[in-house]
Design a protein around this motif. Structure first.
Motif, PDB file in Angstrom:
ATOM      1  N   ASP A  87       1.027  -1.178   0.433  1.00 29.09           N
ATOM      2  CA  ASP A  87       0.282  -0.302  -0.165  1.00 29.09           C
ATOM      3  C   ASP A  87       0.705   1.365  -0.070  1.00 29.09           C
ATOM      4  O   ASP A  87       0.432   2.544  -0.259  1.00 29.09           O
ATOM      5  CB  ASP A  87      -1.063  -0.008   1.358  1.00 29.09           C
ATOM      6  CG  ASP A  87      -1.954  -1.270   1.457  1.00 29.09           C
ATOM      7  OD1 ASP A  87      -2.337  -1.397  -0.281  1.00 29.09           O
ATOM      8  OD2 ASP A  87      -2.254  -1.876   1.941  1.00 29.09           O
TER       9      ASP A  87
ATOM     10  N   VAL B  44       5.949  -2.373  -4.427  1.00 26.55           N
ATOM     11  CA  VAL B  44       5.152  -0.888  -5.211  1.00 26.55           C
ATOM     12  C   VAL B  44       5.534  -0.803  -6.204  1.00 26.55           C
ATOM     13  O   VAL B  44       4.070  -0.281  -7.038  1.00 26.55           O
ATOM     14  CB  VAL B  44       6.006   0.007  -3.996  1.00 26.55           C
ATOM     15  CG1 VAL B  44       4.898   1.931  -4.861  1.00 26.55           C
ATOM     16  CG2 VAL B  44       5.863   0.003  -3.120  1.00 26.55           C
TER      17      VAL B  44
ATOM     18  N   ASP C 213       3.090  -3.661  -8.040  1.00 27.77           N
ATOM     19  CA  ASP C 213       1.293  -3.949  -7.238  1.00 27.77           C
ATOM     20  C   ASP C 213       1.710  -5.270  -7.072  1.00 27.77           C
ATOM     21  O   ASP C 213       0.258  -5.930  -7.347  1.00 27.77           O
ATOM     22  CB  ASP C 213       0.107  -3.196  -8.405  1.00 27.77           C
ATOM     23  CG  ASP C 213      -0.928  -2.938  -7.970  1.00 27.77           C
ATOM     24  OD1 ASP C 213      -1.077  -2.997  -6.244  1.00 27.77           O
ATOM     25  OD2 ASP C 213      -1.819  -2.809  -8.038  1.00 27.77           O
TER      26      ASP C 213
ATOM     27  N   PRO D 131       1.513   6.541  -0.579  1.00 26.10           N
ATOM     28  CA  PRO D 131       0.936   5.800  -1.086  1.00 26.10           C
ATOM     29  C   PRO D 131       1.446   5.420  -2.269  1.00 26.10           C
ATOM     30  O   PRO D 131       1.701   5.902  -2.951  1.00 26.10           O
ATOM     31  CB  PRO D 131      -0.670   6.238  -1.348  1.00 26.10           C
ATOM     32  CG  PRO D 131      -0.402   8.149  -0.570  1.00 26.10           C
ATOM     33  CD  PRO D 131       1.558   8.159  -0.420  1.00 26.10           C
ATOM     34  N   ALA D 132       1.693   3.775  -2.714  1.00 29.23           N
ATOM     35  CA  ALA D 132       2.202   3.531  -3.957  1.00 29.23           C
ATOM     36  C   ALA D 132       1.009   3.612  -5.434  1.00 29.23           C
ATOM     37  O   ALA D 132       1.992   3.847  -5.916  1.00 29.23           O
ATOM     38  CB  ALA D 132       1.675   1.588  -3.362  1.00 29.23           C
ATOM     39  N   GLU D 133      -0.651   4.072  -5.108  1.00 27.80           N
ATOM     40  CA  GLU D 133      -0.570   4.586  -6.395  1.00 27.80           C
ATOM     41  C   GLU D 133      -0.117   5.826  -6.834  1.00 27.80           C
ATOM     42  O   GLU D 133       0.193   5.917  -7.983  1.00 27.80           O
ATOM     43  CB  GLU D 133      -1.978   4.643  -6.514  1.00 27.80           C
ATOM     44  CG  GLU D 133      -2.354   5.159  -5.357  1.00 27.80           C
ATOM     45  CD  GLU D 133      -3.833   5.277  -5.252  1.00 27.80           C
ATOM     46  OE1 GLU D 133      -4.812   6.139  -4.653  1.00 27.80           O
ATOM     47  OE2 GLU D 133      -4.817   4.178  -4.771  1.00 27.80           O
ATOM     48  N   MET D 134       0.168   6.958  -5.792  1.00 25.29           N
ATOM     49  CA  MET D 134       0.813   7.728  -6.237  1.00 25.29           C
ATOM     50  C   MET D 134       2.347   7.798  -6.697  1.00 25.29           C
ATOM     51  O   MET D 134       2.725   8.073  -8.172  1.00 25.29           O
ATOM     52  CB  MET D 134       1.000   9.026  -5.226  1.00 25.29           C
ATOM     53  CG  MET D 134      -0.641   9.355  -5.070  1.00 25.29           C
ATOM     54  SD  MET D 134      -0.931  10.699  -6.506  1.00 25.29           S
ATOM     55  CE  MET D 134      -0.511  11.764  -5.954  1.00 25.29           C
TER      56      MET D 134
ATOM     57  N   ARG E  66       3.430   4.907  -8.692  1.00 20.79           N
ATOM     58  CA  ARG E  66       3.429   3.654  -9.861  1.00 20.79           C
ATOM     59  C   ARG E  66       3.210   4.962 -10.905  1.00 20.79           C
ATOM     60  O   ARG E  66       3.334   5.572 -11.895  1.00 20.79           O
ATOM     61  CB  ARG E  66       2.592   3.291  -9.731  1.00 20.79           C
ATOM     62  CG  ARG E  66       2.402   1.458  -8.485  1.00 20.79           C
ATOM     63  CD  ARG E  66       1.857   0.015  -9.197  1.00 20.79           C
ATOM     64  NE  ARG E  66       0.379   1.293  -8.509  1.00 20.79           N
ATOM     65  CZ  ARG E  66       0.282   0.689  -7.304  1.00 20.79           C
ATOM     66  NH1 ARG E  66       1.262   0.258  -6.029  1.00 20.79           N
ATOM     67  NH2 ARG E  66      -0.710   0.694  -6.705  1.00 20.79           N
ATOM     68  N   SER E  67       2.090   6.395 -10.671  1.00 15.58           N
ATOM     69  CA  SER E  67       1.895   7.167 -11.183  1.00 15.58           C
ATOM     70  C   SER E  67       2.619   8.167 -11.963  1.00 15.58           C
ATOM     71  O   SER E  67       3.147   8.276 -12.685  1.00 15.58           O
ATOM     72  CB  SER E  67       0.681   8.053 -10.483  1.00 15.58           C
ATOM     73  OG  SER E  67       0.218   9.283 -11.445  1.00 15.58           O
TER      74      SER E  67
ATOM     75  N   HIS F  84       5.693   6.568 -14.082  1.00 22.02           N
ATOM     76  CA  HIS F  84       5.211   6.592 -15.573  1.00 22.02           C
ATOM     77  C   HIS F  84       5.109   8.173 -15.994  1.00 22.02           C
ATOM     78  O   HIS F  84       5.695   8.186 -17.501  1.00 22.02           O
ATOM     79  CB  HIS F  84       3.911   6.012 -15.672  1.00 22.02           C
ATOM     80  CG  HIS F  84       3.891   4.592 -15.545  1.00 22.02           C
ATOM     81  ND1 HIS F  84       4.688   3.701 -16.675  1.00 22.02           N
ATOM     82  CD2 HIS F  84       2.866   4.301 -14.191  1.00 22.02           C
ATOM     83  CE1 HIS F  84       4.531   2.388 -15.705  1.00 22.02           C
ATOM     84  NE2 HIS F  84       3.165   2.636 -14.466  1.00 22.02           N
TER      85      HIS F  84
END
Length: 232
Positions: free
Chosen positions: A49, A86, A89, A108-111, A113-114, A117
């Motif tokens: 996460d 991370v 995912d 936060p992992a999603e940030m 990854r975003s 890229h």
């Protein structure tokens, strides 16, 4: 996060060269937390996460199987964990706990990854962290497979002395139980290995270690650049 903390976090190595706007966006949703020693930060098998970045303190990365446990790495300020989980995912393959009171930035992992890229400089910093981690694993694999427990201890002592100014005297940075696990041996084997180093003028009193004949210890350890040099 306080303004002064925000400024401090922007200087972390993982943000080197990244867009200021992207760093600010990540920090806006991140958590800067203090943890006491021995608190579990990441549990093997859980979803990734957050990316954890050590600001202050020491963190032990470890794994367990049945009634056995092993230390994979001991990380300090500026290090991140666990990047691969991370970015992919996926679940954590290792656990982590604070060895000492620590300050940890949790992104936060999603940030992560975003912006991995979107921001080439941020992706480069992450790539460098991953490459260094990979090389560390290769060195440790060689260390474990090619050396005896005594040779592993001798090389660790030489490396730690060098990192602490080559004075021939330093304090163990963590408990002997952690050191034994870090070197891939049982605590009783570590005790026997320290005893076997007495003829090489290595003395241990509590957490204080003295190396009184560096050349003798080096002749035993036979350090090599491709395994022992932290900059290689």
């Amino acid at each position: 996060m306080r303004f002064e903390d925000h400024l401090e976090m922007r200087g972390l190595p993982i943000f080197n060269g990244a867009s200021a706007a992207h760093v600010d966006a990540m920090l806006k949703v991140s958590f800067l937390q203090r943890f006491p020693a021995h608190v579990e930060l990441v549990r093997e098998g859980d979803p990734a996460d957050f990316l954890h970045v050590i600001v202050d303190g020491q963190v032990e990365v470890f794994s367990a199987y049945r009634d056995r446990e092993t230390t994979v790495a001991v990380l300090g300020p500026g290090n991140s964990f666990i990047i691969a989980a991370v970015l992919l995912d996926r679940i954590y393959l290792k656990s982590a706990r604070a060895l000492s009171p620590s300050r940890i930035l949790m992104i936060p992992a999603e940030m992560v990854r975003s912006f991995f890229h979107q921001d080439a400089s941020f992706a480069r910093s992450m790539g460098i962290e991953l490459a260094l981690a990979y090389r560390s694993v290769v060195k440790e694999l060689k260390n474990q497979k090619l050396r005896s427990s005594l040779e592993r201890l001798a090389n660790w002592l030489l490396a730690h002395d060098l990192a602490n100014g080559s004075t021939g005297r330093f304090h163990l940075p963590f408990d002997k139980k952690v050191l034994a696990s870090r070197l891939g041996m049982a605590p009783e084997v570590l005790s026997r290995s320290f005893a076997a180093l007495v003829p090489y003028k290595v003395t241990v009193s509590g957490h204080t270690v003295e190396l009184r004949d560096i050349e003798a210890l080096r002749n035993l350890a036979q350090p090599v650049r491709t395994t022992d040099d932290p900059d290689s």
